[in-house]
Design a protein around this motif. Structure first.
Motif, short mmCIF file in Angstrom:
data_model
loop_
_atom_site.label_atom_id
_atom_site.label_comp_id
_atom_site.label_asym_id
_atom_site.label_seq_id
_atom_site.Cartn_x
_atom_site.Cartn_y
_atom_site.Cartn_z
N VAL A 43 0.84 -1.20 0.00
CA VAL A 43 0.00 0.00 0.00
C VAL A 43 0.88 1.25 0.00
N VAL A 44 1.95 1.23 0.79
CA VAL A 44 2.90 2.35 0.80
C VAL A 44 3.53 2.51 -0.58
N GLY A 45 3.84 1.39 -1.24
CA GLY A 45 4.41 1.44 -2.57
C GLY A 45 3.46 2.06 -3.58
N LEU A 46 2.20 1.67 -3.53
CA LEU A 46 1.20 2.24 -4.44
C LEU A 46 0.99 3.72 -4.16
N PHE A 47 0.99 4.09 -2.88
CA PHE A 47 0.89 5.51 -2.52
C PHE A 47 2.08 6.29 -3.08
N GLY A 48 3.29 5.73 -2.92
CA GLY A 48 4.47 6.38 -3.47
C GLY A 48 4.43 6.48 -4.98
N PHE A 49 3.88 5.44 -5.63
CA PHE A 49 3.77 5.46 -7.08
C PHE A 49 2.84 6.59 -7.54
N LEU A 50 1.70 6.74 -6.89
CA LEU A 50 0.73 7.76 -7.29
C LEU A 50 1.23 9.17 -7.00
N ILE A 51 1.89 9.36 -5.85
CA ILE A 51 2.29 10.71 -5.44
C ILE A 51 3.64 11.10 -6.04
N PHE A 52 4.67 10.30 -5.78
CA PHE A 52 6.02 10.70 -6.15
C PHE A 52 6.37 10.35 -7.60
N VAL A 53 5.95 9.18 -8.05
CA VAL A 53 6.29 8.77 -9.41
C VAL A 53 5.43 9.50 -10.44
N VAL A 54 4.12 9.57 -10.20
CA VAL A 54 3.19 10.13 -11.19
C VAL A 54 2.95 11.62 -10.96
N SER A 94 12.12 8.68 -5.33
CA SER A 94 10.76 8.19 -5.15
C SER A 94 10.72 7.05 -4.14
N GLY A 95 11.66 6.11 -4.26
CA GLY A 95 11.73 5.00 -3.32
C GLY A 95 12.04 5.46 -1.92
N ALA A 96 12.97 6.43 -1.78
CA ALA A 96 13.35 6.91 -0.45
C ALA A 96 12.20 7.63 0.23
N LEU A 97 11.46 8.45 -0.54
CA LEU A 97 10.33 9.16 0.05
C LEU A 97 9.22 8.21 0.46
N ALA A 98 8.97 7.18 -0.38
CA ALA A 98 7.95 6.18 -0.02
C ALA A 98 8.37 5.42 1.23
N LEU A 99 9.64 5.03 1.31
CA LEU A 99 10.12 4.30 2.48
C LEU A 99 10.17 5.18 3.72
N THR A 100 10.26 6.49 3.53
CA THR A 100 10.19 7.39 4.68
C THR A 100 8.84 7.28 5.37
N PHE A 101 7.76 7.24 4.58
CA PHE A 101 6.43 7.05 5.16
C PHE A 101 6.32 5.67 5.81
N PHE A 102 6.99 4.69 5.24
CA PHE A 102 6.99 3.34 5.79
C PHE A 102 7.79 3.26 7.08
N ASN A 103 8.80 4.12 7.19
CA ASN A 103 9.76 4.04 8.27
C ASN A 103 9.43 4.96 9.45
#
Length: 294
Positions: free
Chosen positions: A114-125, A135-144
């Motif tokens: 779910v965090v990955g899909l959120f990161g895809f929609l916000i940071f990637v797209v 993009s990966g680091a920002l998504a993992l920040t929310f995960f972390n």
């Protein structure tokens, strides 16, 4: 059955359960290491991977994993430390802090996909970073953030109140007491949180499939232009990590020695996490002794 016998039986049951858990974990680790270590060599650790030929390595994926871990911690640790200090030392008990703590609990229970899909929609797209390290680091920040923030808060709360009173009685301001007395005392607990969150980041795959990408472009280690796709320090390039590489090999790998590469990469993943844990604990103990004069 009297109280003493009941206590001994309960203690014995707990020891047995603990021993079973340790044996299961040890067996799993040994199975991965025994299968993978024979395939590990210097060439395996440094050579780039191959898609259709045997003899490929994991050099770029290993570098990407470590670099992504560094970028993620540079973003998430200061935020978590500040949030933990605020919640532990300054926040009053009201509806706002209750909402913050509830939000942290909810975020910590989110599946990584779910965090990955959120990161895809916000940071990637939406933000246009594409499949990239940032993009990966920002998504993992929310995960972390939830795990790290909660750990920092609990570590600071574990410091006895007399430490704070001692600092204030010596004329230190509240902020100086926190930074010079409380935080150094809580450093081992904070470091434990950093270790746990770093292990999650290094072994994460689901969130990175949708954000950092599934390809590992060739890197030129003489190119230090941060905007170049082939530069190792660029945060705007795709970066297949070691965990994503293992997943990709086992799902759609086409190389003849895919099983050997997967086993070796899995063993390297386990060994790096173990080395990081032991190294971080050693450094943390040294820092603790230096900062507290213990």
């Amino acid at each position: 059955m009297n109280a003493k016998k009941a206590d001994k039986v309960a203690t014995g049951v707990l020891y047995v359960i603990s021993g079973i858990i340790v044996l299961i974990l040890a067996a799993l680790l040994l199975y991965i290491l025994v299968r993978g270590i024979p395939h590990i060599s210097w060439d395996f650790l440094t050579k780039p991977s191959k898609a259709y030929q045997a003899g490929g390595g994991i050099g770029i994926q290993l570098f990407n994993s470590l670099y992504l871990l560094l970028i993620t911690m540079l973003i998430s640790f200061p935020i978590s430390l500040g949030a933990g200090i605020y919640l532990s030392e300054y926040a009053k008990k009201n509806w706002l802090t209750d909402v913050i703590r509830t939000s942290i609990e909810i975020l910590s229970s989110l599946p990584s996909v779910v965090v990955g899909l959120f990161g895809f929609l916000i940071f990637v797209v939406q933000m246009g970073y594409g499949f990239s390290i940032i993009s990966g680091a920002l998504a993992l920040t929310f995960f972390n953030l939830p795990l790290l923030t909660r750990n920092v808060e609990e570590s600071l709360k574990a410091v006895h109140y007399t430490q704070r009173e001692a600092g204030l009685s010596l004329g230190l301001s509240r902020w100086e007491t926190v930074t010079k007395v409380v935080v150094p005392e809580a450093l081992p607990g904070i470091l434990t949180g950093v270790i746990l969150s770093s292990g999650r980041i290094f072994g994460e795959a689901a969130a990175l499939i949708y954000t950092a990408g599934q390809s590992a472009p060739a890197l030129d280690f003489t190119n230090w232009n941060p905007l170049s796709v082939s530069s190792p320090i660029s945060i705007f390039r795709q970066a297949e990590t070691l965990a994503v590489h293992i997943w990709k090999i086992n799902t759609e790998g086409t190389m003849p020695d895919g099983a050997a590469v997967s086993a070796g990469a899995s063993a390297v993943l386990i060994l790096v996490v173990l080395l990081f844990n032991f190294g971080a604990r050693f450094i943390g103990n040294r820092l603790y002794k230096k900062m507290t004069s213990a």
